[in-house]
Write an enzyme that holds these catalytic residues in place. Structure first.
Site, PDB file in Angstrom:
ATOM      1  N   GLN A  26     115.998 -13.667  64.193  1.00  0.00           N
ATOM      2  CA  GLN A  26     116.762 -14.727  63.514  1.00  0.00           C
ATOM      3  C   GLN A  26     117.470 -15.643  64.524  1.00  0.00           C
ATOM      4  O   GLN A  26     117.436 -16.868  64.399  1.00  0.00           O
ATOM      5  CB  GLN A  26     117.773 -14.075  62.581  1.00  0.00           C
ATOM      6  CG  GLN A  26     118.568 -15.044  61.712  1.00  0.00           C
ATOM      7  CD  GLN A  26     119.558 -14.314  60.784  1.00  0.00           C
ATOM      8  OE1 GLN A  26     119.603 -13.081  60.747  1.00  0.00           O
ATOM      9  NE2 GLN A  26     120.332 -15.077  60.041  1.00  0.00           N
TER      10      GLN A  26
ATOM     11  N   THR B   6     124.961 -12.233  51.488  1.00  0.00           N
ATOM     12  CA  THR B   6     125.686 -11.000  51.809  1.00  0.00           C
ATOM     13  C   THR B   6     127.084 -11.027  51.196  1.00  0.00           C
ATOM     14  O   THR B   6     127.826 -11.998  51.375  1.00  0.00           O
ATOM     15  CB  THR B   6     125.823 -10.865  53.339  1.00  0.00           C
ATOM     16  OG1 THR B   6     124.522 -10.976  53.907  1.00  0.00           O
ATOM     17  CG2 THR B   6     126.448  -9.539  53.721  1.00  0.00           C
TER      18      THR B   6
ATOM     19  N   GLU C 258     123.488  -7.563  48.683  1.00  0.00           N
ATOM     20  CA  GLU C 258     123.562  -8.764  47.853  1.00  0.00           C
ATOM     21  C   GLU C 258     123.303  -8.404  46.394  1.00  0.00           C
ATOM     22  O   GLU C 258     122.776  -7.347  46.080  1.00  0.00           O
ATOM     23  CB  GLU C 258     122.492  -9.787  48.287  1.00  0.00           C
ATOM     24  CG  GLU C 258     122.537 -10.125  49.769  1.00  0.00           C
ATOM     25  CD  GLU C 258     121.712 -11.346  50.138  1.00  0.00           C
ATOM     26  OE1 GLU C 258     121.301 -12.091  49.216  1.00  0.00           O
ATOM     27  OE2 GLU C 258     121.484 -11.545  51.344  1.00  0.00           O
TER      28      GLU C 258
ATOM     29  N   ARG D 222     130.067 -19.653  66.855  1.00  0.00           N
ATOM     30  CA  ARG D 222     130.926 -20.822  67.111  1.00  0.00           C
ATOM     31  C   ARG D 222     132.383 -20.401  66.951  1.00  0.00           C
ATOM     32  O   ARG D 222     133.009 -20.704  65.938  1.00  0.00           O
ATOM     33  CB  ARG D 222     130.625 -21.958  66.124  1.00  0.00           C
ATOM     34  CG  ARG D 222     129.200 -22.512  66.160  1.00  0.00           C
ATOM     35  CD  ARG D 222     128.985 -23.527  65.038  1.00  0.00           C
ATOM     36  NE  ARG D 222     129.254 -22.953  63.730  1.00  0.00           N
ATOM     37  CZ  ARG D 222     128.362 -22.262  63.009  1.00  0.00           C
ATOM     38  NH1 ARG D 222     127.151 -22.094  63.465  1.00  0.00           N
ATOM     39  NH2 ARG D 222     128.693 -21.754  61.851  1.00  0.00           N
TER      40      ARG D 222
ATOM     41  N   HIS E  25     131.647 -13.730  54.736  1.00  0.00           N
ATOM     42  CA  HIS E  25     130.426 -13.501  55.520  1.00  0.00           C
ATOM     43  C   HIS E  25     130.114 -14.742  56.365  1.00  0.00           C
ATOM     44  O   HIS E  25     129.842 -14.632  57.565  1.00  0.00           O
ATOM     45  CB  HIS E  25     129.264 -13.184  54.574  1.00  0.00           C
ATOM     46  CG  HIS E  25     127.939 -13.077  55.259  1.00  0.00           C
ATOM     47  ND1 HIS E  25     127.617 -12.032  56.109  1.00  0.00           N
ATOM     48  CD2 HIS E  25     126.848 -13.882  55.221  1.00  0.00           C
ATOM     49  CE1 HIS E  25     126.376 -12.205  56.558  1.00  0.00           C
ATOM     50  NE2 HIS E  25     125.882 -13.321  56.038  1.00  0.00           N
TER      51      HIS E  25
END
Ligand code: MN
Length: 446
Positions: free
Chosen positions: A257, A377, A218, A159, A150
């Site tokens: 987010q 996650t 999760e 990135r 994840h």
């Protein structure tokens, strides 16, 4: 070394319960599970501790007052509380006494079982006649980021040349979440509003309903016994502090987010709701499903000594299969079943629950009974094992296909997300976590 309760007689695959339906083929809750939860009979006010067999809740408080728990009689104060916190605080020996007593009283033979069975109308409640709530008062909630798959997938979106930050293989990354907005499975989740980055050509961010609502599959780990402020928890004894596990959906608004997360990490993108499954699968029930920690890739560093124990490496991970299903409003109308989006396994996490707990307390931070640690996650290496839509759809660029010609980049109003978890091991009875579900309500009036 203390493994936090190994395999014992309560895990014996030959045990059967006298409670009808306890060993139906597909149940998550055979006698070998004995999860703990807090329920009340519909139209009554009193919350009580219970366990579950098949589709039946067993009233632990009633068993206690009827003196039907052979070894847990001295724990009456803990077992008649309306939350699990007092039992959690009492420590591992009290947890083991309760499990051993329940196993004796609910199996199909023996003196304790005969006595309990004679009181079946006092202690059994059909699941459909009960209401459940979060079983512990959660003082603090921390969410980790323990799946390297994840972390790599998400990192690559932001990135591409440097997906995994240099700290990842050394430190279990986490952030402090919020306990007040943790809700029980079945609670509708209102689409949150928030601030998002300026649209192309604009120099001002906007405020409104999120357009990129996501789930995260999760596990949640409940802290049992505390450590005092300033005292650390050695990795060797960490399992003694772990009370149990449940499913956790860390709902996330990806557009909020993306705009807010630097430099201090997630904030309002994640604290509008987090959903938990109601039954806590105890650490002891999970003993047969412990497995080796994820094998680190060649060239990865070994954990620092404070995060390393041979036993944790040998058996500190959990072999738990986690599945995610989605059912849209249209699918419900057409009578279609939920569609599976992913399946992954918690054994592939880069950090074990003990490492997360030990790291959390490594600066002397005091963990308290009922605190919740999220795994992050749970994604595996394959596409089918990615535990959120952000990954499955590559940030919304490749929507997933649903039945009835619907597609999803992110969640829409009326979508219901259902998570499930099961544990299997050769020679042991399969147990499950039950469901963690939530349906998206519209944002409503501005
Ligand atoms: Mn998360």
């Amino acid at each position: 070394m203390n493994s936090g309760g190994g395999i014992n007689e309560t895990h014996d695959s030959g045990l059967r319960s006298w409670v009808a339906g306890a060993h139906d083929a597909k149940t998550d809750f055979p006698l070998q599970n004995l999860p703990l939860g807090v329920f009340r009979r519909r139209a009554t006010r009193e919350w009580r501790l219970g366990t579950r067999l098949g589709e039946t809740i067993v009233d632990i408080a009633a068993m206690c007052s009827l003196e039907l728990l052979p070894d847990a009689g001295s724990d009456a104060r803990l077992l008649s509380a309306p939350t699990l916190n007092p039992l959690m605080a009492a420590g591992q020996s009290a947890w083991q006494r309760l499990r051993a007593s329940l196993s004796l009283a609910l199996r199909d033979a023996g003196i304790a079982a005969e006595r309990a069975r004679a009181h079946s109308s006092d202690i059994l409640v059909p699941v459909v006649d009960a209401e459940l709530r979060i079983a512990a008062d959660i003082g603090d909630y921390t969410d980790f980021y323990a799946s390297i798959h994840h972390a790599t997938n998400v990192g690559a979106m932001f990135r591409p040349d440097n997906p995994l930050l240099p700290n990842y293989r050394w430190v279990p990354i986490g952030y402090h979440g919020r306990a007040s907005s943790i809700v029980i499975s079945g609670t509708p989740v209102r689409r949150p509003r928030g601030q998002t980055a300026p649209a192309t050509g604009s120099d001002r961010p906007q405020f409104g309903p999120t357009g990129r609502l996501d789930y995260e599959a999760e596990l949640g780990f409940f802290v049992g016994s505390a450590n005092t402020l300033g005292a650390r928890i050695p990795i060797e004894t960490a399992p003694m502090h772990l009370f149990g596990a449940c499913l956790l959906n860390d709902w996330s608004a990806r557009d909020i987010q993306a705009w807010e997360y630097q430099p201090l990490g997630p904030f309002l993108a994640k604290n509008f709701a987090s959903t938990l499954s109601p039954w806590i699968i105890t650490w002891e029930a999970l003993a047969p499903f412990r497995t080796a920690a994820m094998q680190r890739a060649e060239g990865d560093p070994a954990p620092l000594p404070y995060l390393f124990s041979a036993e944790d490496q040998r058996s500190g991970a959990l072999n738990v299969d986690v599945t995610v299903e989605l059912r849209s409003a249209g699918m419900r109308q057409r009578g279609e079943p939920p569609a599976r989006l992913s399946q992954s396994n918690a054994a592939g996490l880069y950090w074990t629950p003990a490492q997360m707990l030990t790291h959390h307390a490594s600066n002397g931070c005091n963990l308290r009974p009922g605190d919740l640690l999220g795994s992050g996650t749970i994604s595996g290496a394959s596409k089918e094992s990615q535990g959120c839509l952000l990954e499955l759809t590559n940030r919304g660029a490749l929507p997933v296909q649903l039945p009835g010609n619907e597609t999803r980049a992110f969640l829409e109003d009326g979508d219901e997300v259902v998570m499930r978890a099961r544990c299997t091991a050769p020679g042991f009875v399969t147990i499950g976590f039950g469901e963690c579900r939530g349906i998206i309500d519209p944002a409503g009036e501005p």
